[in-house]
Scaffold this active site. Sequence first.
Site, PDB file in Angstrom:
ATOM      1  N   TYR A 184       4.599   1.354  -5.500  1.00 21.96           N
ATOM      2  CA  TYR A 184       3.329   2.024  -5.280  1.00 21.96           C
ATOM      3  C   TYR A 184       3.701   3.494  -5.156  1.00 21.96           C
ATOM      4  O   TYR A 184       4.562   3.846  -4.336  1.00 21.96           O
ATOM      5  CB  TYR A 184       2.647   1.597  -3.974  1.00 21.96           C
ATOM      6  CG  TYR A 184       2.431   0.120  -3.773  1.00 21.96           C
ATOM      7  CD1 TYR A 184       2.111  -0.723  -4.829  1.00 21.96           C
ATOM      8  CD2 TYR A 184       2.529  -0.417  -2.496  1.00 21.96           C
ATOM      9  CE1 TYR A 184       1.900  -2.076  -4.607  1.00 21.96           C
ATOM     10  CE2 TYR A 184       2.319  -1.765  -2.268  1.00 21.96           C
ATOM     11  CZ  TYR A 184       2.007  -2.596  -3.323  1.00 21.96           C
ATOM     12  OH  TYR A 184       1.802  -3.931  -3.108  1.00 21.96           O
ATOM     13  N   PHE A 200       8.629   4.387   1.143  1.00 23.11           N
ATOM     14  CA  PHE A 200       9.895   3.742   0.800  1.00 23.11           C
ATOM     15  C   PHE A 200      10.185   3.888  -0.695  1.00 23.11           C
ATOM     16  O   PHE A 200      11.322   4.110  -1.101  1.00 23.11           O
ATOM     17  CB  PHE A 200       9.868   2.270   1.204  1.00 23.11           C
ATOM     18  CG  PHE A 200       9.754   2.064   2.688  1.00 23.11           C
ATOM     19  CD1 PHE A 200      10.857   2.183   3.512  1.00 23.11           C
ATOM     20  CD2 PHE A 200       8.530   1.752   3.269  1.00 23.11           C
ATOM     21  CE1 PHE A 200      10.758   2.000   4.881  1.00 23.11           C
ATOM     22  CE2 PHE A 200       8.415   1.567   4.633  1.00 23.11           C
ATOM     23  CZ  PHE A 200       9.540   1.689   5.446  1.00 23.11           C
ATOM     24  N   CYS A 201       9.145   3.786  -1.518  1.00 23.24           N
ATOM     25  CA  CYS A 201       9.314   3.984  -2.958  1.00 23.24           C
ATOM     26  C   CYS A 201       9.640   5.439  -3.265  1.00 23.24           C
ATOM     27  O   CYS A 201      10.465   5.736  -4.140  1.00 23.24           O
ATOM     28  CB  CYS A 201       8.049   3.573  -3.699  1.00 23.24           C
ATOM     29  SG  CYS A 201       7.595   1.832  -3.471  1.00 23.24           S
TER      30      CYS A 201
END
Length: 313
Positions: free
Chosen positions: A46, A51-52
Site C-alpha cells: 500500500y 512499513f512499505c
Amino acid sequence: KAGARCGAACRRAAAVFPAPAEDRALLVFFLPQLPAGNLQLTLYQYKTCPFCSKVRAFLDYHGLPYEIVEVNPIMRKEIKFSSYRKVPILLADAGSPLQLNDSSVIISAIKTYLISKNSLEEIVSFYPPMKTVTEQGKEVLEYGNKYWLMLDEKETKRVYPVKEVRVEEMQWRKWADDWLVHLISPNVYRTPKEALASFDYIVREGKFGTVEGFFAKYLGAIAMFFISKRLKKRHHLRDDVREDLYEAVDKWVKAIGKNRLFMGGSQPNLADLAVYGVLRVMEGLEAFDDMMVHTKIQPWYQRMEEAIQRAAA
C-alpha cells in the site's frame, strides 16, 4: 510483532473498514553495488503504509530496480497467492524465486545479500518466522533476528567499523517499528478535517475502484478519526498527539548530534532509511507541515531526500 503491526497499521492507513557517544562524525560506510540484472524484485504494497515506505526508501537508496504492485486494501486479491496476508511482501529472484515478509526482515535480508557471499535463500533462512500470541490473545508471526545483518567477521567490520555503530543502528531501527510508526495514525487522523484530507490522499494514491474510493474517503475518514482515539489511548499518547510526534523526531535529531550528517555518518544507514520511510508517508498532510515547523527535523530530512535522489539517479 512488526508483521502483525503492519497488517493492522497498513490497513488502517489505506482501507475503509479494517481498523488499520563518542563522536563518530563523518564515518564512511561500505555501500555495495549489485551487478545489473542479478536480482529481480517485485514489491507488493500500500503506498501510504509506513512499513512499505521503509522498504521503498531502502531499495531506492541502494539503487535496486523493482516493480511495484499496488494492493487493493479491501479485497487484497493481488496477494491471493500468499498465505501471509499483510504488506509489504517482496518477491525476490536471484536464481530461484523467494517470498520475503515483514519490512525489517526484507531490509536486513537484502542488505545482507548485497554484502555477503551467501545465497539469498540461505540468508532468508536466518530469519525464521515464529508463531507468538499477543496480549490480546491473537496468534501472530514474529521474525527472529530481524534487525541483524548476517555477516561474517570481516564483512561486519567493513560495514560497522566499531561495535557501537551496529548497536546504535539496530536500536533505532527497532525504535522506528515499535514507537515512531504508532505516532502516524493518531496524528494524520487527529481531527475530522485531517482525517478527510488523509483519506483523500489515500484514495488518490491507492488502488480503489470508483465506488470503493467514494466510501473509502468519507466512511474511512469517519472511522479512522474514532479509531485514532483508541490508538492514542492504547499507546498512552498525550491529549495533543502532536507533542508526542515532536518529541520523538527531536529525540531522533538529538541522537544524530551536531557532528554527523546522518546517523550513518556521511551517508544514511538502515536506521536513517527506516525513520525517513516512516515519516515520509505524512508528506502533503497537515501533520507533516507542523512537524517541519515545530521540530528540528527539516535539515536531516532534506539531506535524506537528496541522498536518495542521488542514489536513484
